[in-house]
Design an enzyme around this catalytic site. Sequence first.
Site, PDB file in Angstrom:
ATOM      1  N   GLU A 196      58.793  14.988  -5.472  1.00 15.90           N
ATOM      2  CA  GLU A 196      59.801  15.071  -6.492  1.00 15.90           C
ATOM      3  C   GLU A 196      59.686  16.523  -7.203  1.00 15.90           C
ATOM      4  O   GLU A 196      60.788  17.133  -7.602  1.00 15.90           O
ATOM      5  CB  GLU A 196      59.795  14.202  -7.621  1.00 15.90           C
ATOM      6  CG  GLU A 196      59.785  12.594  -7.062  1.00 15.90           C
ATOM      7  CD  GLU A 196      59.558  11.597  -8.401  1.00 15.90           C
ATOM      8  OE1 GLU A 196      59.401  12.246  -9.577  1.00 15.90           O
ATOM      9  OE2 GLU A 196      59.635  10.486  -8.123  1.00 15.90           O
TER      10      GLU A 196
ATOM     11  N   ASP B 201      39.497  10.434  -8.359  1.00 16.60           N
ATOM     12  CA  ASP B 201      38.204  10.004  -8.667  1.00 16.60           C
ATOM     13  C   ASP B 201      38.065   8.601  -7.832  1.00 16.60           C
ATOM     14  O   ASP B 201      38.998   7.997  -7.940  1.00 16.60           O
ATOM     15  CB  ASP B 201      37.801   9.775  -9.974  1.00 16.60           C
ATOM     16  CG  ASP B 201      36.404   9.301 -10.367  1.00 16.60           C
ATOM     17  OD1 ASP B 201      35.582   9.987  -9.897  1.00 16.60           O
ATOM     18  OD2 ASP B 201      36.254   8.256 -10.818  1.00 16.60           O
TER      19      ASP B 201
END
Length: 570
Positions: free
Chosen positions: A274, A225
């Site tokens: 990751e 956002d």
Amino acid sequence: MTDALLVDTDTDTDTESADARRTAAATWWRQAAVYQIYPRSFADADGDGLGDLPGIRSRVDYLAELGIDAVWLSPFYPSALADGGYDVADYRDVDPRLGTLEDFDELIAALHERGIRVIVDIVPNHTSDLHEWFQEALAAGRASAARDRYVFREGKGASGEEPPTDWESVFGGPAWERVEDGQWYFHNFATEQPDLNWDHPEVRADFLKTLRFWSDRGVDGFRIDVAHMLTKDLTEPLPSRAELEQMPQDGNHPLLDRDDVHEVYAEWRRVFEEYDPPRTAVAEAWVSSPERRAKYASAEGLGQAFNFDLLEADFDAAEFRTVITDNLAQAAETGSSTTWVLSNHDVTRHATRYGLPPLAGRPVKQGTEWVAAGGPQTDIDRDRGLRRARAATLLLLGLPGSTYLYQGEELGLQEVAAITAEQRQDPAFFRGGEYDGLGRDGCRVPLPWSADGPAFGFGGAVAHLPQPAWFAEYAVDVEAADPTSTLSLYREALRLRRLLQTGEHLEWVETGRTDVVRFARPNGWQVVTNFGTEPFPLEAEHDAVVLGAIQAGAVPGESTVWTMPDVLSE
């Protein structure tokens, strides 16, 4: 860490095939059809009038039948709903009115079982004023470490009774709020949404923790956002509002689209990597140029950024062609894929916009007189708006790149205007600001699932925003039974898109008319959109039409057809 969608119990002896699957899993977002769910208005399982996570889970078969690749969940976190859930009180939990973390896990599992990825909203610019950090800051007082996580300043005047600047918030009114001990805090949006201080290492570390929290639960990506607002330069003396508005947004603006925000997203990218496959992200970044937007879409950052250019365009052939050409070129330069969107939770639905007079440059976030007056239907050509909306959507679904759809547009829903001041919830309505004082409630009214019964099958006796009587004709059960309905059109278009979508390029085909656009994809798939009112003839020997209506050998006005060299088998 491995995505649940990629678990393979068979021993794979075909290395090339395994590599191809890994690549596809890591790049699924490049050509995805993503469906935005505004959870409080999608489906209500417990009957309290507010949509919830079990309600969404009860509709996963509907989502699978629609044919989407992913859902984007707008905020479902604990919130006082000062801004429709974008005032987050806890980033790592579920609002108890919407469910529990267990409900979230079950929803993720149900969607993944049907091959649907999940994107969640992250709101990093500000917290709720009920967030434990802000409550700690209020209690701690001046010059405290707790206040350093936010933007607190002393006021002007003899006793600090005036705000530090004359800046206005996006929702209207002052951008500063005074607290009990006399200091002021900065809020770009509602007073209940204090801005975070992104120079603070604890703020940065906590959001990395949040990204891992949801990624570990199986989330596939994140929508960021107001991604362009996080970092700020509030070095004294602070500029006035007039001075601020004159400053270029070139990477050095005090509040907007600063170059240093990309240091934040580089950290986030390392977290995304990751995971196997890497998590993805898309930026909501309202910036001044394609070059500025490209920074958010870089492979070292978020990877993708919304382009709202078609959302802001009129139903006009020249505008559409320019926007498409420019954005495909921008995507090629960044190595990303572009995004296409016509409606979302912040703007007037496009079936309504296209039935109104042309925007002519007027921002779609601003309202229209018919909304302000309660929406008398004589002020809008609903049939024309829907006809144009269907044509524009088919054009979008034929483009390379990802397409973001907003809940209810697959039903052809119009904006709901007849909402009284007492019923409205959006702070933009009460405070004014860039939404022209009309707010965004009209596109957030709960969906109609059935033509009969209380709340049109949404759940409970009454929905949290009023549903008009005309919702009955747009209900899912009505449209599902009608092969000519907008829902049926979306389902078929999304089914064919999965079969046809190939490559990330298109070639324009000249039509000899300024009101008709036509393009071809690498496999021979062609899309023809007639923006005018006069029929556009297709050559008699041309490819078979696979979607859309041809009348007397021509594409009717304000409509789109798809063609292919060979008719697809069922």
